[in-house]
Scaffold this motif. Structure first.
Motif, PDB file in Angstrom:
ATOM      1  N   VAL A   7       0.852  -1.185   0.000  1.00  0.00           N
ATOM      2  CA  VAL A   7       0.000   0.000   0.000  1.00  0.00           C
ATOM      3  C   VAL A   7       0.889   1.237   0.000  1.00  0.00           C
ATOM      4  CG1 VAL A   7      -1.882  -1.166   1.208  1.00  0.00           C
ATOM      5  CG2 VAL A   7      -0.166   0.051   2.516  1.00  0.00           C
ATOM      6  N   THR A   8       0.301   2.351  -0.368  1.00  0.00           N
ATOM      7  CA  THR A   8       1.056   3.602  -0.368  1.00  0.00           C
ATOM      8  C   THR A   8       0.207   4.708   0.232  1.00  0.00           C
ATOM      9  OG1 THR A   8       0.324   4.191  -2.596  1.00  0.00           O
ATOM     10  CG2 THR A   8       2.402   3.001  -2.431  1.00  0.00           C
ATOM     11  N   PHE A   9       0.898   5.682   0.796  1.00  0.00           N
ATOM     12  CA  PHE A   9       0.235   6.882   1.263  1.00  0.00           C
ATOM     13  C   PHE A   9       0.111   7.844   0.094  1.00  0.00           C
ATOM     14  CE2 PHE A   9       2.092   5.288   5.228  1.00  0.00           C
ATOM     15  CZ  PHE A   9       0.970   5.338   6.041  1.00  0.00           C
ATOM     16  N   LYS A  10      -0.979   8.603   0.071  1.00  0.00           N
ATOM     17  CA  LYS A  10      -1.185   9.606  -0.970  1.00  0.00           C
ATOM     18  C   LYS A  10      -1.191  10.974  -0.293  1.00  0.00           C
ATOM     19  CE  LYS A  10      -3.875  10.573  -5.068  1.00  0.00           C
ATOM     20  NZ  LYS A  10      -4.704   9.893  -6.058  1.00  0.00           N
ATOM     21  N   ASP A  18       2.356  15.101  -4.689  1.00  0.00           N
ATOM     22  CA  ASP A  18       2.577  15.241  -6.124  1.00  0.00           C
ATOM     23  C   ASP A  18       2.273  16.693  -6.503  1.00  0.00           C
ATOM     24  OD1 ASP A  18       1.237  15.186  -9.007  1.00  0.00           O
ATOM     25  OD2 ASP A  18       2.605  13.476  -8.863  1.00  0.00           O
ATOM     26  N   PHE A  59      -8.579   2.673   2.572  1.00  0.00           N
ATOM     27  CA  PHE A  59      -7.948   2.585   1.263  1.00  0.00           C
ATOM     28  C   PHE A  59      -9.011   2.769   0.187  1.00  0.00           C
ATOM     29  CE2 PHE A  59      -5.132   0.274   4.094  1.00  0.00           C
ATOM     30  CZ  PHE A  59      -3.922   0.886   3.798  1.00  0.00           C
ATOM     31  N   SER A 102      -8.496   8.172  -4.509  1.00  0.00           N
ATOM     32  CA  SER A 102      -7.309   7.348  -4.258  1.00  0.00           C
ATOM     33  C   SER A 102      -7.568   5.954  -4.818  1.00  0.00           C
ATOM     34  CB  SER A 102      -6.983   7.288  -2.767  1.00  0.00           C
ATOM     35  OG  SER A 102      -7.967   6.584  -2.057  1.00  0.00           O
ATOM     36  N   ALA A 103      -6.501   5.301  -5.159  1.00  0.00           N
ATOM     37  CA  ALA A 103      -6.590   3.932  -5.677  1.00  0.00           C
ATOM     38  C   ALA A 103      -6.881   2.982  -4.514  1.00  0.00           C
ATOM     39  CB  ALA A 103      -5.282   3.557  -6.370  1.00  0.00           C
ATOM     40  N   TYR A 105      -5.256   0.773  -3.219  1.00  0.00           N
ATOM     41  CA  TYR A 105      -4.073   0.504  -2.396  1.00  0.00           C
ATOM     42  C   TYR A 105      -3.488   1.785  -1.784  1.00  0.00           C
ATOM     43  CZ  TYR A 105      -1.974   2.027  -6.738  1.00  0.00           C
ATOM     44  OH  TYR A 105      -1.658   2.760  -7.858  1.00  0.00           O
ATOM     45  N   GLU A 106      -4.206   2.924  -1.902  1.00  0.00           N
ATOM     46  CA  GLU A 106      -3.712   4.202  -1.391  1.00  0.00           C
ATOM     47  C   GLU A 106      -4.587   4.703  -0.247  1.00  0.00           C
ATOM     48  OE1 GLU A 106      -1.873   6.513  -5.210  1.00  0.00           O
ATOM     49  OE2 GLU A 106      -4.057   6.483  -5.045  1.00  0.00           O
ATOM     50  N   ILE A 107      -3.961   5.457   0.658  1.00  0.00           N
ATOM     51  CA  ILE A 107      -4.688   6.101   1.747  1.00  0.00           C
ATOM     52  C   ILE A 107      -4.135   7.526   1.879  1.00  0.00           C
ATOM     53  CG2 ILE A 107      -3.190   5.318   3.632  1.00  0.00           C
ATOM     54  CD1 ILE A 107      -5.886   4.807   5.194  1.00  0.00           C
ATOM     55  N   PHE A 108      -5.024   8.480   2.100  1.00  0.00           N
ATOM     56  CA  PHE A 108      -4.630   9.884   2.168  1.00  0.00           C
ATOM     57  C   PHE A 108      -3.876  10.215   3.445  1.00  0.00           C
ATOM     58  CE2 PHE A 108      -8.495  10.242  -0.552  1.00  0.00           C
ATOM     59  CZ  PHE A 108      -7.855  10.712  -1.688  1.00  0.00           C
TER      60      PHE A 108
END
Length: 131
Positions: A7-10, A18, A59, A102-103, A105-108
């Protein structure tokens, strides 16, 4: 069986986000408050950090600035009369970041700092970057 997914953080708002997700939160001070701009900035940043507490997100969620704005008004209504989100990217205009997906696999996560918050006196087309 255990299935592990990465998973990734957004990150949102600040310089770690970004470039297309970087923004300034512009706040109009409530006319009836005696709080300084610095106190308001600190309070807004603290509440944004509370709002983005990882326990509040799942997520794949969608960020709606209107919900953050409503939250800020409810907890800081004595200090602020208006809150808007203005993109830093010159190719974006006011409103472009009011809904961010978010995708799965992403969490803000919030990466805003005090310099990403501006206490202003009024909302004008140039302040809002309306295009």
């Amino acid at each position: 069986n255990i299935i592990m997914n990465s998973v990734t953080f957004k990150p949102l708002i600040g310089s770690k986000a970004d470039p297309s997700l970087q923004a300034t939160i512009k706040v109009i001070k409530n006319a009836n408050t005696s709080a300084s701009d610095s106190e308001i900035t600190t309070s807004v940043l603290g509440e944004i950090n509370n709002y983005f507490n990882i326990e509040n997100w799942n997520f794949g969620d969608t960020f709606y600035f209107s919900e953050l704005s409503a939250y800020l008004h409810s907890v800081l209504g004595d200090y602020v009369s208006s809150v808007v989100l203005v993109p830093k990217d010159p190719n974006l205009v006011f409103g472009d970041l009011y809904e961010i997906r978010s995708a799965p696999y992403e969490i803000f996560v919030n990466c805003a700092v005090a310099t990403d918050i501006a206490v202003i006196t009024s909302l004008t087309p140039s302040v809002l970057q309306t295009g």
